[in-house]
Design a protein around this motif. Structure first.
Motif, mmCIF file in Angstrom:
data_model
loop_
_atom_site.group_PDB
_atom_site.id
_atom_site.type_symbol
_atom_site.label_atom_id
_atom_site.label_comp_id
_atom_site.label_asym_id
_atom_site.label_seq_id
_atom_site.Cartn_x
_atom_site.Cartn_y
_atom_site.Cartn_z
ATOM 1 N N TRP A 1 0.820 -1.226 0.000
ATOM 2 C CA TRP A 1 0.000 0.000 0.000
ATOM 3 C C TRP A 1 0.846 1.265 0.000
ATOM 4 O O TRP A 1 0.553 2.212 -0.727
ATOM 5 C CB TRP A 1 -0.892 0.038 1.242
ATOM 6 N N ARG A 2 1.865 1.287 0.848
ATOM 7 C CA ARG A 2 2.616 2.540 1.040
ATOM 8 C C ARG A 2 3.804 2.635 0.097
ATOM 9 O O ARG A 2 3.989 3.651 -0.565
ATOM 10 C CB ARG A 2 3.104 2.640 2.491
ATOM 11 N N SER B 1 5.872 2.399 6.776
ATOM 12 C CA SER B 1 4.661 2.748 7.519
ATOM 13 C C SER B 1 4.911 3.782 8.607
ATOM 14 O O SER B 1 6.042 4.014 9.017
ATOM 15 C CB SER B 1 4.040 1.485 8.129
ATOM 16 N N ARG C 1 -0.265 6.016 12.762
ATOM 17 C CA ARG C 1 -1.351 6.147 11.797
ATOM 18 C C ARG C 1 -1.815 4.772 11.309
ATOM 19 O O ARG C 1 -3.011 4.499 11.208
ATOM 20 C CB ARG C 1 -0.857 6.963 10.594
ATOM 21 N N ASP C 2 -0.840 3.900 11.013
ATOM 22 C CA ASP C 2 -1.165 2.679 10.281
ATOM 23 C C ASP C 2 -1.586 1.500 11.157
ATOM 24 O O ASP C 2 -2.419 0.690 10.744
ATOM 25 C CB ASP C 2 0.025 2.260 9.412
ATOM 26 N N PRO D 1 -3.378 1.323 14.054
ATOM 27 C CA PRO D 1 -4.820 1.308 14.370
ATOM 28 C C PRO D 1 -5.670 1.041 13.134
ATOM 29 O O PRO D 1 -6.692 0.353 13.213
ATOM 30 C CB PRO D 1 -5.077 2.715 14.927
ATOM 31 N N ALA D 2 -5.232 1.558 11.982
ATOM 32 C CA ALA D 2 -6.009 1.330 10.749
ATOM 33 C C ALA D 2 -6.009 -0.156 10.384
ATOM 34 O O ALA D 2 -7.045 -0.718 10.013
ATOM 35 C CB ALA D 2 -5.437 2.164 9.610
ATOM 36 N N LEU D 3 -4.841 -0.803 10.507
ATOM 37 C CA LEU D 3 -4.754 -2.239 10.213
ATOM 38 C C LEU D 3 -5.667 -3.038 11.132
ATOM 39 O O LEU D 3 -6.376 -3.951 10.692
ATOM 40 C CB LEU D 3 -3.317 -2.730 10.435
ATOM 41 N N GLU E 1 -8.255 -1.996 12.789
ATOM 42 C CA GLU E 1 -9.659 -1.689 12.511
ATOM 43 C C GLU E 1 -10.135 -2.508 11.301
ATOM 44 O O GLU E 1 -11.244 -3.035 11.292
ATOM 45 C CB GLU E 1 -9.802 -0.185 12.248
ATOM 46 N N LEU E 2 -9.270 -2.628 10.292
ATOM 47 C CA LEU E 2 -9.618 -3.466 9.130
ATOM 48 C C LEU E 2 -9.817 -4.916 9.561
ATOM 49 O O LEU E 2 -10.722 -5.601 9.085
ATOM 50 C CB LEU E 2 -8.521 -3.388 8.061
#
Ligand SMILES: [Zn+2]
Ligand SMILES: [Zn+2]
Length: 355
Positions: free
Chosen positions: A161-162, A299, A303-304, A306-308, A310-311
């Motif tokens: 992704w990044r 990464s 930022r990343d 918590p997003a991971l 949450e996914l």
């Protein structure tokens, strides 16, 4: 198991009661001497647990559930100011010292220093770490899932992704389907890449990759050229992004040869310090085929992570499918044996802890 002394957390540090730690190839590299590491050391850098105590100037509350990042970016060096916290010069220098950010270990045995591994040393019940390593875990996410987000999953998904910026419909290949490669595969599937070609020497890993969403499985064909030919065939002309997750020069060449025009080989696996790779030169300018390096998935943990997670919680990133085995801390040697055996995805150490 060995009892060590652990100093209390100083300013900007936290004491964490660890609950789970993944076992990563980098730990194995430290044991095998593939990567230089200050010794004696407590290994482990993929952990999660509960904050028990904090030093001065730390806003985290005791009781906070956290996943640990192994790269506490300083926010002030040239790389950090460029938005490249994963390349933070201060943190990388501190890591090489085997201490925390001041270069001093907090671990000792009989008064003799014992070094940290990547600031964390998670093959333990407790760790004192820079507070910047502590990233809160969303409610309802198990510790073992959070732990994996701290290295393998951030590294693999971030590479896709990044670092590579893979978009829906892009063609992706993943060479090496261990914890990091499989995380890259999950990232490629989640973003809508098509096809997603898995490459490995292990049939069980290829079968697992297909269950996780790989559209094609290619068994390593003995040489980089022969393997790349199969990937090019499976992807009808080559891929936009070929993730190399083994650290082997042959696999890096296979990744490069698997790309199509403007495609990129993304080198994620950590090679030996003296390793070199030789590539055909013409396709680089003529077809704009590229080589990209990726560390920690480019990464930003705050930022990343918590997003991971949450996914994961929403069922969009099945991190739990990467856990192939759970072992107690004193069976860590069995975890390394499983890794050397080559069929394990991720072994997770259950470090106990009920708080
Ligand atoms: Zn790792
Ligand atoms: Zn920095």
């Amino acid at each position: 198991m060995t009892e060590l002394d652990l100093a209390p957390p100083g300013p900007g540090e936290a004491l964490v009661r660890l609950h789970a730690s993944g076992v990563c190839h980098s730990d194995l590299n430290a044991i095998d001497g593939t990567a230089a590491t200050r010794c004696p050391a407590v290994l482990g850098h993929e952990g999660a647990g509960v904050v028990e105590q904090v030093g001065a100037g730390v806003s985290l509350a005791p009781g906070a559930r956290v996943v640990l990042s192994w790269l506490p970016a300083c926010g002030r060096c040239e790389e950090c100011l460029r938005g490249l916290g994963h390349l933070c010069a201060t943190a990388w220098e501190g890591m090489a010292s085997g201490g925390l950010l001041d270069g001093m270990p907090r671990l000792s045995r009989d008064g003799e220093p014992v070094h940290h591994y990547s600031f964390l040393s998670t093959f333990a019940e407790r760790a004192v770490v820079p507070a910047a390593c502590c990233i809160p875990i969303p409610d309802g996410v198990p510790f073992e899932i959070a732990a994996l987000a701290g290295c393998a999953v951030a590294t693999g998904t971030g590479a896709v992704w990044r670092t590579a910026g893979v978009r829906p419909g892009d063609r992706v290949a993943v060479i090496g389907c261990g914890g990091v490669g499989m995380s890259a595969l999950l990232g490629a599937v989640a973003v809508g890449a098509q096809p997603v070609v898995a490459v490995d020497v292990s049939e069980p890993k290829l079968a697992a990759a297909q269950q996780l969403g790989a559209t094609h499985a290619v068994a390593w064909a003995g040489t980089a050229e022969a393997t790349a030919e199969l990937v090019v065939e499976a992807s009808a002309g080559g891929v936009d992004c070929a993730i190399e997750a083994t650290g082997r020069a042959e696999a890096a060449l296979a990744a490069f040869l698997s790309t199509r025009a403007r495609g990129a080989a993304v080198l994620v696996g950590i090679p030996a310090a003296d390793a070199t790779i030789t590539l055909p030169a013409l396709p680089i300018p003529r077809l704009e085929r590229r080589i990209l390096g990726s560390i920690y998935g480019s990464s930003r943990p705050g930022r990343d992570f918590p997003a991971l997670l949450e996914l994961y919680r929403r069922g969009r990133l099945p991190i739990d499918r990467l856990v192939s085995r759970r072992l107690p801390l004193d069976a860590v040697e069995d975890a390394f044996a499983a890794m050397r055996g080559g069929d394990a995805l991720r072994v997770v150490l259950d470090l106990g802890g009920t708080t």
